[in-house]
Scaffold this active site. Structure first.
Site, PDB file in Angstrom:
ATOM      1  N   GLU A  91       0.850  -1.199   0.000  1.00  0.00           N
ATOM      2  CA  GLU A  91       0.000   0.000   0.000  1.00  0.00           C
ATOM      3  C   GLU A  91       0.882   1.244   0.000  1.00  0.00           C
ATOM      4  OE1 GLU A  91      -3.072   2.027   3.186  1.00  0.00           O
ATOM      5  OE2 GLU A  91      -3.166  -0.143   2.908  1.00  0.00           O
ATOM      6  N   ASP A 116       0.311   5.455   0.510  1.00  0.00           N
ATOM      7  CA  ASP A 116      -0.743   6.313   1.051  1.00  0.00           C
ATOM      8  C   ASP A 116      -0.482   7.801   0.971  1.00  0.00           C
ATOM      9  OD1 ASP A 116      -2.023   4.010   1.949  1.00  0.00           O
ATOM     10  OD2 ASP A 116      -1.219   4.172   3.978  1.00  0.00           O
ATOM     11  N   GLU A 168      -2.815  10.503   3.268  1.00  0.00           N
ATOM     12  CA  GLU A 168      -3.945  10.700   4.175  1.00  0.00           C
ATOM     13  C   GLU A 168      -3.902  12.147   4.655  1.00  0.00           C
ATOM     14  OE1 GLU A 168      -5.291   7.106   6.697  1.00  0.00           O
ATOM     15  OE2 GLU A 168      -3.100   7.060   6.756  1.00  0.00           O
ATOM     16  N   THR A 186       1.848  10.450   5.066  1.00  0.00           N
ATOM     17  CA  THR A 186       2.227   9.497   4.023  1.00  0.00           C
ATOM     18  C   THR A 186       2.756   8.226   4.685  1.00  0.00           C
ATOM     19  OG1 THR A 186       4.521  10.282   3.825  1.00  0.00           O
ATOM     20  CG2 THR A 186       2.848  11.372   2.458  1.00  0.00           C
ATOM     21  N   ASP A 238     -10.999   9.134  17.253  1.00  0.00           N
ATOM     22  CA  ASP A 238     -10.325   8.403  18.325  1.00  0.00           C
ATOM     23  C   ASP A 238      -8.810   8.590  18.282  1.00  0.00           C
ATOM     24  OD1 ASP A 238     -10.249   6.995  15.919  1.00  0.00           O
ATOM     25  OD2 ASP A 238     -10.111   5.036  16.908  1.00  0.00           O
ATOM     26  N   ARG A 284      10.303   5.812  19.662  1.00  0.00           N
ATOM     27  CA  ARG A 284       9.503   4.724  19.103  1.00  0.00           C
ATOM     28  C   ARG A 284      10.344   3.488  18.812  1.00  0.00           C
ATOM     29  NH1 ARG A 284       6.287   5.336  13.339  1.00  0.00           N
ATOM     30  NH2 ARG A 284       5.399   3.233  13.235  1.00  0.00           N
TER      31      ARG A 284
END
Length: 293
Positions: A102, A104, A106, A122, A198, A279
């Site tokens: 995929e 993207d 968004e 992205t 959310d 992260r």
């Protein structure tokens, strides 16, 4: 629009475009797949609406391996907090053993004015694994007052995201060094609008304000130019080096494109997974140590 096309097509030449262009349009190449009452396709335009009852989605009627998609989008104006508009390509998603690819765009809506700009998100998934997010603060133009071009270009060497003909991100092919790259799975074009209160606005702290509904995203001039998937033999056909997108001129951006991209990234890039030490605890994905440009 014409100028944006010319700028981007420095990467994919006008000669090749004229030879290979597929006469696509929303009416001939897209269908509504969700929110029938909130989805409108009319000739070479489309409109997707979100209200309290439903969002909406459209999907391409064909699949491609390599090439590019391009459309013009005018995003939801005003208070669009927690409203997400998407535009992407994806291979078939399987349940239980998802190995889809995929690529993207968004668009994450937000409150109006001040520091509350749209966020351009992205990402790229290969074999079902994403976690390659980059986000941009969309403050170098207003994506809600006029239409702007959004382009995904994908060939055996790299994936390129562009806005109004300006490259903003590149993901290069390092599969020879065991870094997965989308290469064999046919991909379909999708776009949608939906409520994501959310998580989408300040981590879910700001909720959708339904007093501003309906939230409407408008589309124009869809272009789909690539190697069409017609069956298993297409995988070999589309990976044949005689295809136009294998040409050496599409292996690297021009210096002008690099300069513009670096300027945009320096000013407007607000999140890059390759710099998120918290992260990844310093153990970044392997592509983060490779040159993408």
């Amino acid at each position: 629009m014409a100028m944006a096309k010319v700028l981007f097509l420095a990467l994919i030449s006008l000669v090749v475009l004229q030879q290979a262009l597929v006469n696509a349009s929303f009416a001939s190449d897209m269908k509504c797949t969700w929110g029938k009452d909130n989805c409108q396709i009319n000739g070479d335009s489309a409109k997707l609406t979100l209200n309290q009852w439903s969002g909406a989605a459209i999907q391409g009627t064909s699949q491609l391996i390599y090439g590019y998609i391009d459309t013009r989008i005018k995003l939801v104006p005003g208070n669009s907090a927690a409203v997400v508009t998407t535009y992407y390509i994806s291979s078939e998603m399987k349940t239980g053993n998802d190995d889809h690819d995929e690529i993207d765009f968004e668009f994450l809506g937000n409150l109006t004015g001040g520091d509350n700009y749209y966020t351009l998100h992205t990402n790229i998934f290969v074999n079902g694994v994403g976690n390659k997010e980059e986000q941009f603060r969309m403050s170098w133009y207003d994506p809600t007052t006029d239409y702007h071009n959004y382009t995904i270009f994908w060939n055996p060497y790299m994936v390129v995201w562009s806005v109004d003909g300006n490259v903003i991100r590149v993901f290069r092919n390092y599969e020879e060094q065991a870094i997965p790259f989308p290469k064999y799975k046919p991909q379909t074009v999708y776009s949608s609008i939906w409520n994501a209160d959310d998580w989408a606005c300040q981590g879910g702290k700001v909720k959708t304000n339904w007093t501003h509904q309906p939230f409407v995203a408008n589309y124009l001039n869809f272009v789909d130019n690539g190697c069409q998937y017609t069956g298993a033999n297409s995988i070999q056909t589309c990976n044949d080096p005689s295809n136009w997108y294998f040409n050496s001129q599409y292996k690297q951006l021009t210096q002008a494109q690099l300069d513009t991209m670096n300027s945009i990234r320096k000013q407007y890039l607000v999140y890059n997974y390759c710099t998120d030490t918290k992260r990844f605890n310093g153990n970044f994905p392997p592509e983060c140590y490779k040159s993408q440009y």
